[in-house]
Design a protein around this motif. Structure first.
Motif, PDB file in Angstrom:
ATOM      1  N   LEU A 172     -11.222 -59.459  46.242  1.00 22.80           N
ATOM      2  CA  LEU A 172      -9.831 -59.016  46.191  1.00 22.80           C
ATOM      3  C   LEU A 172      -9.554 -58.191  44.933  1.00 22.80           C
ATOM      4  O   LEU A 172      -8.898 -57.145  44.992  1.00 22.80           O
ATOM      5  CB  LEU A 172      -8.890 -60.224  46.247  1.00 22.80           C
ATOM      6  N   ALA A 173     -10.076 -58.655  43.809  1.00 27.23           N
ATOM      7  CA  ALA A 173      -9.823 -57.954  42.547  1.00 27.23           C
ATOM      8  C   ALA A 173     -10.471 -56.572  42.531  1.00 27.23           C
ATOM      9  O   ALA A 173      -9.856 -55.588  42.106  1.00 27.23           O
ATOM     10  CB  ALA A 173     -10.337 -58.791  41.376  1.00 27.23           C
ATOM     11  N   VAL A 174     -11.725 -56.500  42.993  1.00 20.10           N
ATOM     12  CA  VAL A 174     -12.452 -55.232  42.980  1.00 20.10           C
ATOM     13  C   VAL A 174     -11.848 -54.231  43.956  1.00 20.10           C
ATOM     14  O   VAL A 174     -11.841 -53.024  43.711  1.00 20.10           O
ATOM     15  CB  VAL A 174     -13.941 -55.470  43.316  1.00 20.10           C
ATOM     16  N   SER A 175     -11.304 -54.711  45.065  1.00 20.64           N
ATOM     17  CA  SER A 175     -10.765 -53.807  46.086  1.00 20.64           C
ATOM     18  C   SER A 175      -9.366 -53.314  45.782  1.00 20.64           C
ATOM     19  O   SER A 175      -8.939 -52.282  46.323  1.00 20.64           O
ATOM     20  CB  SER A 175     -10.747 -54.513  47.451  1.00 20.64           C
ATOM     21  N   LEU A 176      -8.632 -54.000  44.927  1.00 16.13           N
ATOM     22  CA  LEU A 176      -7.206 -53.719  44.750  1.00 16.13           C
ATOM     23  C   LEU A 176      -6.918 -52.285  44.310  1.00 16.13           C
ATOM     24  O   LEU A 176      -6.214 -51.535  45.000  1.00 16.13           O
ATOM     25  CB  LEU A 176      -6.599 -54.710  43.749  1.00 16.13           C
ATOM     26  N   ILE A 177      -7.441 -51.870  43.164  1.00 15.33           N
ATOM     27  CA  ILE A 177      -7.113 -50.555  42.628  1.00 15.33           C
ATOM     28  C   ILE A 177      -7.668 -49.422  43.494  1.00 15.33           C
ATOM     29  O   ILE A 177      -6.925 -48.481  43.839  1.00 15.33           O
ATOM     30  CB  ILE A 177      -7.606 -50.418  41.173  1.00 15.33           C
ATOM     31  N   PRO A 178      -8.959 -49.456  43.894  1.00 17.78           N
ATOM     32  CA  PRO A 178      -9.444 -48.386  44.769  1.00 17.78           C
ATOM     33  C   PRO A 178      -8.658 -48.278  46.076  1.00 17.78           C
ATOM     34  O   PRO A 178      -8.374 -47.167  46.548  1.00 17.78           O
ATOM     35  CB  PRO A 178     -10.910 -48.777  45.029  1.00 17.78           C
ATOM     36  N   SER A 179      -8.298 -49.413  46.660  1.00 16.82           N
ATOM     37  CA  SER A 179      -7.533 -49.381  47.914  1.00 16.82           C
ATOM     38  C   SER A 179      -6.147 -48.789  47.693  1.00 16.82           C
ATOM     39  O   SER A 179      -5.669 -47.970  48.498  1.00 16.82           O
ATOM     40  CB  SER A 179      -7.413 -50.791  48.499  1.00 16.82           C
ATOM     41  N   MET A 180      -5.494 -49.190  46.636  1.00 19.81           N
ATOM     42  CA  MET A 180      -4.160 -48.651  46.360  1.00 19.81           C
ATOM     43  C   MET A 180      -4.221 -47.155  46.076  1.00 19.81           C
ATOM     44  O   MET A 180      -3.372 -46.394  46.544  1.00 19.81           O
ATOM     45  CB  MET A 180      -3.527 -49.399  45.185  1.00 19.81           C
ATOM     46  N   MET A 181      -5.232 -46.724  45.337  1.00 23.08           N
ATOM     47  CA  MET A 181      -5.348 -45.303  45.049  1.00 23.08           C
ATOM     48  C   MET A 181      -5.712 -44.508  46.301  1.00 23.08           C
ATOM     49  O   MET A 181      -5.302 -43.359  46.467  1.00 23.08           O
ATOM     50  CB  MET A 181      -6.377 -45.072  43.954  1.00 23.08           C
ATOM     51  N   HIS A 182      -6.468 -45.129  47.202  1.00 25.26           N
ATOM     52  CA  HIS A 182      -6.758 -44.460  48.473  1.00 25.26           C
ATOM     53  C   HIS A 182      -5.476 -44.305  49.284  1.00 25.26           C
ATOM     54  O   HIS A 182      -5.259 -43.278  49.936  1.00 25.26           O
ATOM     55  CB  HIS A 182      -7.788 -45.259  49.271  1.00 25.26           C
ATOM     56  N   ALA A 183      -4.616 -45.309  49.239  1.00 23.51           N
ATOM     57  CA  ALA A 183      -3.334 -45.198  49.927  1.00 23.51           C
ATOM     58  C   ALA A 183      -2.500 -44.052  49.353  1.00 23.51           C
ATOM     59  O   ALA A 183      -1.771 -43.372  50.089  1.00 23.51           O
ATOM     60  CB  ALA A 183      -2.565 -46.511  49.829  1.00 23.51           C
ATOM     61  N   ILE A 184      -2.602 -43.833  48.044  1.00 24.25           N
ATOM     62  CA  ILE A 184      -1.921 -42.696  47.425  1.00 24.25           C
ATOM     63  C   ILE A 184      -2.458 -41.393  48.018  1.00 24.25           C
ATOM     64  O   ILE A 184      -1.702 -40.455  48.308  1.00 24.25           O
ATOM     65  CB  ILE A 184      -2.112 -42.699  45.902  1.00 24.25           C
ATOM     66  N   ALA A 185      -3.771 -41.319  48.205  1.00 23.04           N
ATOM     67  CA  ALA A 185      -4.372 -40.121  48.802  1.00 23.04           C
ATOM     68  C   ALA A 185      -3.869 -39.917  50.231  1.00 23.04           C
ATOM     69  O   ALA A 185      -3.541 -38.793  50.632  1.00 23.04           O
ATOM     70  CB  ALA A 185      -5.898 -40.227  48.774  1.00 23.04           C
ATOM     71  N   TYR A 186      -3.818 -40.992  51.002  1.00 24.81           N
ATOM     72  CA  TYR A 186      -3.258 -40.903  52.351  1.00 24.81           C
ATOM     73  C   TYR A 186      -1.826 -40.358  52.296  1.00 24.81           C
ATOM     74  O   TYR A 186      -1.447 -39.482  53.076  1.00 24.81           O
ATOM     75  CB  TYR A 186      -3.222 -42.286  53.002  1.00 24.81           C
ATOM     76  N   ALA A 187      -1.047 -40.917  51.387  1.00 21.97           N
ATOM     77  CA  ALA A 187       0.360 -40.498  51.273  1.00 21.97           C
ATOM     78  C   ALA A 187       0.468 -39.020  50.908  1.00 21.97           C
ATOM     79  O   ALA A 187       1.339 -38.301  51.411  1.00 21.97           O
ATOM     80  CB  ALA A 187       1.068 -41.357  50.223  1.00 21.97           C
ATOM     81  N   TYR A 188      -0.429 -38.562  50.032  1.00 16.01           N
ATOM     82  CA  TYR A 188      -0.381 -37.158  49.623  1.00 16.01           C
ATOM     83  C   TYR A 188      -0.766 -36.237  50.775  1.00 16.01           C
ATOM     84  O   TYR A 188      -0.149 -35.182  50.970  1.00 16.01           O
ATOM     85  CB  TYR A 188      -1.318 -36.936  48.437  1.00 16.01           C
ATOM     86  N   ILE A 189      -1.779 -36.631  51.532  1.00 15.58           N
ATOM     87  CA  ILE A 189      -2.181 -35.827  52.697  1.00 15.58           C
ATOM     88  C   ILE A 189      -1.012 -35.703  53.662  1.00 15.58           C
ATOM     89  O   ILE A 189      -0.713 -34.616  54.169  1.00 15.58           O
ATOM     90  CB  ILE A 189      -3.396 -36.471  53.387  1.00 15.58           C
ATOM     91  N   TRP A 190      -0.352 -36.807  53.917  1.00 22.36           N
ATOM     92  CA  TRP A 190       0.806 -36.789  54.824  1.00 22.36           C
ATOM     93  C   TRP A 190       1.943 -35.941  54.250  1.00 22.36           C
ATOM     94  O   TRP A 190       2.594 -35.181  54.967  1.00 22.36           O
ATOM     95  CB  TRP A 190       1.284 -38.213  55.077  1.00 22.36           C
ATOM     96  N   THR A 191       2.180 -36.066  52.961  1.00 20.32           N
ATOM     97  CA  THR A 191       3.280 -35.335  52.326  1.00 20.32           C
ATOM     98  C   THR A 191       3.039 -33.834  52.338  1.00 20.32           C
ATOM     99  O   THR A 191       3.924 -33.047  52.686  1.00 20.32           O
ATOM    100  CB  THR A 191       3.467 -35.816  50.875  1.00 20.32           C
ATOM    101  N   ILE A 192       1.843 -33.408  51.949  1.00 20.45           N
ATOM    102  CA  ILE A 192       1.545 -31.987  51.866  1.00 20.45           C
ATOM    103  C   ILE A 192       1.477 -31.345  53.249  1.00 20.45           C
ATOM    104  O   ILE A 192       1.973 -30.233  53.463  1.00 20.45           O
ATOM    105  CB  ILE A 192       0.218 -31.759  51.110  1.00 20.45           C
ATOM    106  N   SER A 193       0.873 -32.045  54.200  1.00 18.03           N
ATOM    107  CA  SER A 193       0.726 -31.466  55.540  1.00 18.03           C
ATOM    108  C   SER A 193       1.982 -31.624  56.379  1.00 18.03           C
ATOM    109  O   SER A 193       2.175 -30.886  57.350  1.00 18.03           O
ATOM    110  CB  SER A 193      -0.450 -32.127  56.265  1.00 18.03           C
ATOM    111  N   GLN A 194       2.834 -32.605  56.010  1.00 18.76           N
ATOM    112  CA  GLN A 194       4.011 -32.934  56.825  1.00 18.76           C
ATOM    113  C   GLN A 194       3.596 -33.250  58.256  1.00 18.76           C
ATOM    114  O   GLN A 194       4.296 -32.898  59.210  1.00 18.76           O
ATOM    115  CB  GLN A 194       5.015 -31.780  56.796  1.00 18.76           C
TER     116      GLN A 194
END
Length: 252
Positions: A172-194
């Motif tokens: 859980l500890a090792v996955s937390l930050i990479p997973s959250m940052m990956h979610a940021i990438a998902y959000a950015y892809i969605w935001t930029i592409s609309q």
């Protein structure tokens, strides 16, 4: 989470065949869309007009495929070149590509289910209530927490230490930050592409390039470290310096 977690738990405890693996990994993703539809249609009644109903531009699809390839294929090739791994006998590149294409097409609908819920609905609502980066991090944490049954299952089966509780805690500890940052990438892809279509394609490509490699030639520690570092750095940079103007416009 309430209607997704039973399927995730079943996935952890009851996978016996490839079909069951596919079904029980896909159903939780589809349930995100079901829960989102219930929330938007019957509970909050605020609709889905700003979820991202466009096809966007070809360059966005090229970009997301390139990112998925960079995350999984590049380090896999490095492992082969460095002699850390060899291609098993009988495994051919056309077989890997065919496996990927079949899995990719089969994952598009489940991937859409997640993206519709997390990026198309949850994120814009959080942005209306919180400051931008707070909303992004909260959405990312919720996305990580949604995966908890699978993450706990990984901690139970991988046995990183002799103590199961410690193994789960490390996972859980090792996955937390990479997973959250990956979610940021998902959000950015969605935001930029609309576009839900673009972020759905990225989601399916990311998952199925990974699985096609893992089930054919496999991958080792270099691939794992590479993908975690890449996604952590990328997500951190996007959170810090990304152009989120289109997301903040959705407030109005």
């Amino acid at each position: 989470m309430a209607i997704s977690w039973p399927f995730q738990i079943a996935y952890v405890l009851w996978v016996e065949t490839p079909f069951m693996r596919y079904a029980l990994s896909s159903l939780p993703m589809i349930m995100v869309a079901v829960g989102t539809y219930i929330a938007g249609r019957y509970i909050f009644r605020d609709g889905f007009s700003k979820a991202g109903w466009s096809w966007s531009k070809p360059k966005h699809y090229i970009a997301v495929f390139s990112l998925a390839i960079f995350v999984w294929v590049v380090p896999s090739i490095l492992e082969l070149v460095l002699g850390m791994r060899s291609i098993p006998k009988g495994v051919m590149v056309p077989d890997i590509l065919g496996n990927f294409l079949l899995r990719f097409v089969g994952t598009l609908i489940p991937a859409f289910g997640e993206e519709f819920g997390w990026r198309g609905y949850l994120l814009p609502h959080l942005v209306k209530q919180y400051r931008l980066r707070t909303a992004l991090l909260l959405h990312s944490f919720i996305w990580w927490a949604w995966h908890l049954p699978v993450l706990i299952g990984m901690g139970m089966t991988e046995k990183l230490t002799d103590n199961m509780g410690t193994s789960i805690g490390i996972t859980l500890a090792v996955s937390l930050i990479p997973s959250m940052m990956h979610a940021i990438a998902y959000a950015y892809i969605w935001t930029i592409s609309q576009s839900l279509a673009v972020v759905t394609v990225y989601h399916a490509a990311f998952d199925e390039i990974r699985d096609a490699i893992e089930t054919s030639i496999g991958f080792g520690s270099l691939v794992q470290i590479w993908q975690m570092l890449t996604l952590t750095v990328l997500g951190g940079l996007l959170l810090w310096k990304g152009n989120w103007k289109q997301l903040t416009v959705k407030k109005t």
